[in-house]
Scaffold this active site. Structure first.
Site, short mmCIF file in Angstrom:
data_model
loop_
_atom_site.label_atom_id
_atom_site.label_comp_id
_atom_site.label_asym_id
_atom_site.label_seq_id
_atom_site.Cartn_x
_atom_site.Cartn_y
_atom_site.Cartn_z
N ASN A 156 43.82 42.25 34.95
CA ASN A 156 44.50 41.02 35.39
C ASN A 156 43.81 40.28 36.53
O ASN A 156 44.00 39.08 36.69
CB ASN A 156 45.97 41.31 35.73
N GLU A 196 46.96 51.94 42.83
CA GLU A 196 47.80 50.73 42.89
C GLU A 196 48.34 50.54 41.49
O GLU A 196 47.57 50.39 40.54
CB GLU A 196 46.99 49.51 43.31
N CYS A 241 50.75 42.21 39.50
CA CYS A 241 51.64 43.30 39.91
C CYS A 241 52.57 42.83 41.04
O CYS A 241 53.58 43.46 41.30
CB CYS A 241 50.86 44.55 40.28
N GLU A 257 44.58 49.31 50.64
CA GLU A 257 43.34 48.63 50.29
C GLU A 257 43.22 47.38 51.16
O GLU A 257 44.20 46.86 51.67
CB GLU A 257 43.38 48.19 48.83
#
Ligand code: ADP
Length: 478
Positions: A149, A247, A281, A459
């Site tokens: 994505n 993630e 997400c 991150e």
């Protein structure tokens, strides 16, 4: 048709088998044929990263910084072309694609600076006469496994810190988007890194991804993708004491209180839920709305959806591109039926739509009269589908928002400082937005979630070093 190869130990390497990269806005448009790596090639890439680590771990921080800066500069100089390729293979709109390419360039430049700032600490010992130092060292060869994505930004935000802090990399991009990955690898291949420091291998998760998880030469795995694969990564890595960072999904709430600025709330909902075709997400898929404002909010969102331009990702004026592929479209359509089956009211959208090119177009969908027990409010759909849950007050809104296994991003629209403060404190999410969409984040600050959304250190930003370095404590008796 253009043919693309994998980068292993500094060599472009072909394969007998290929992935065909198709434009989801126009399935007649074939972007290219990408060499599908074999398990033996994955092992070669791991060996290359393993061998290269011996010197790269001691490389000068100026050299690392210069390489990252060069990569960032080239991405920024070519952002329009890279953004177009990204939009063509993934289906986000051209401005979104260019925005993502820009972000990738900025990330490399940010970590070019971070490479120069690997700081440690000196402390006094509790034992007189002893010096204590705490410093950071690279982890080793790192496997980077990414989803489709954000085909350039997510690889960038893993590869850049890995290299900045002296690690070597085996990068396995998602099968659906090898084009952006290859373009990024090609830029990295010319930036001055020694052979084997950065390797890229394209292929299926089970064939190429899985061997990376189990190989003792890989010291850490940074993964973004589905919850299901995240569990596989966790099991493999924890079983052999490799470091890992996950993630995964989200089911992000946007709370809309009676006292909000209504137009802004409607904009946050539409942007957050549907832009990038809802394939983020951080998308807000649960709109939790206080009763008094509910009807007016719902009506405005419905009108907003009906005005959205859904079309070819590269066409002028498109606001919502296609769904990424046939399988994802089928999944979205299945969830529309699940929602209806469990009693939710489909107010608008959900159906596939025809455009002048054959693509996976779907009208954004809004469910109303839903509650937090429904599957459409508990499972991540990853498409342009959102639902409204009506609540009586702020307390109920928070309870409903937190009633989820996920915890990535969460938003609130309110003009009350008190409500905003309580929300920031009580919501179970790694990222919190006040009067802003749940999706859309900066590149220089931490990204990540809580609960089932994420595992391991954050991150991005300065916090990235917590994953990409190992802390060592030294005692010296001078
Ligand atoms: P999505 O549903 O978003 O495609 P996946 O978790 O299937 O999410 O994919 C994310 C990344 O994980 C992709 O690069 C994919 O190839 C990889 N992957 C899938 N299965 C495995 C696996 N068993 N081991 C390692 N990597 C995998």
């Amino acid at each position: 048709m253009d043919k693309f190869q994998n980068l292993i130990a500094g060599q472009w390497t072909g394969s007998d088998d290929h992935l065909i990269n198709i434009n989801p806005s126009d399935t007649n448009d074939i972007i290219g044929e990408y060499a599908k790596g074999t398990a033996a090639q994955a092992s070669d890439a791991i060996e290359a990263a393993h061998q290269a680590f011996a010197d790269w771990r001691h490389s000068s921080i100026q050299h690392r910084s210069d390489c990252l800066d060069a990569i960032g500069n080239e991405i920024l100089a070519r952002k329009d072309e890279l953004g177009r390729l990204l939009a063509r293979e993934e289906g986000k709109t051209l401005p979104e694609g260019i925005g993502e390419a820009t972000r990738a360039g900025q990330i490399f430049k940010f970590f070019a600076g971070e490479a120069l700032r690997i700081a440690g600490e000196t402390l006094q010992s509790v034992r007189p006469g002893i010096d204590v130092e705490v410093f950071r060292q690279p982890v080793g060869p790192i496997a980077i496994i990414t989803p489709w994505n954000f085909p350039i930004a997510i690889p960038a935000w893993k590869i850049a810190p890995a290299l900045a802090f002296g690690n070597t990399v085996v990068f396995k991009p998602a099968e659906l988007v090898p084009g952006s990955a290859w373009a990024l690898a090609e830029i990295i291949s010319r930036a001055g890194l020694p052979n084997g420091v950065f390797n890229m291998i394209i292929g299926e998760g089970a064939e190429i991804g899985e061997p990376l998880l189990h190989d003792q030469r890989i010291k850490a795995v940074s993964f973004t993708g589905s919850t299901k694969t995240g569990a596989i990564v966790a099991e493999a890595c924890s079983g052999r004491n490799a470091r890992y960072q996950l993630e995964m999904g989200g089911k992000n709430p946007l709370i809309v209180l009676n006292d909000c600025d209504l137009d802004n709330a409607v904009n946050c909902a539409i942007q957050g839920a549907y832009f990038s075709t809802g394939q983020r997400c951080t998308a807000s898929s649960r709109l939790i709305v206080e009763a008094k404002i509910h009807d007016e909010f719902v009506e405005k969102v419905r009108l907003g959806i009906d005005d959205l331009i859904v079309d070819h990702a590269l066409a002028d004026g498109t606001q919502i591109g296609p769904v990424v592929d046939h399988a994802q479209l089928e999944k979205n359509l299945r969830y529309i039926e699940i929602g209806k089956g469990e009693g939710a009211q489909l107010l608008t959208g959900g159906e596939t739509i025809e455009r002048s090119t054959p693509g996976f177009f779907q009208k954004p969908a809004l469910f109303v009269a839903t509650d937090d027990t429904m599957r459409i409010n508990r499972e991540e759909i990853f498409g342009p589908v959102a639902s409204v849950i009506k609540v009586d007050d702020f307390d109920q809104a928070i309870a409903v928002a937190n009633n989820t296994s996920f915890g990535l991003s969460a938003g609130i629209c309110t003009n009350s400082l008190r409500s905003a403060s309580r929300f920031k404190s009580e919501i179970e999410a790694g990222m919190v937005m006040v009067n802003a969409p749940t999706a859309g984040v900066d590149y220089h600050v931490p990204f990540g979630g809580t609960k089932g959304s994420s595992f391991g250190p954050r991150e991005q930003g300065g916090y990235a070093k917590d994953f990409y370095t190992v802390v060592k404590t030294a005692y010296t008796n001078p």
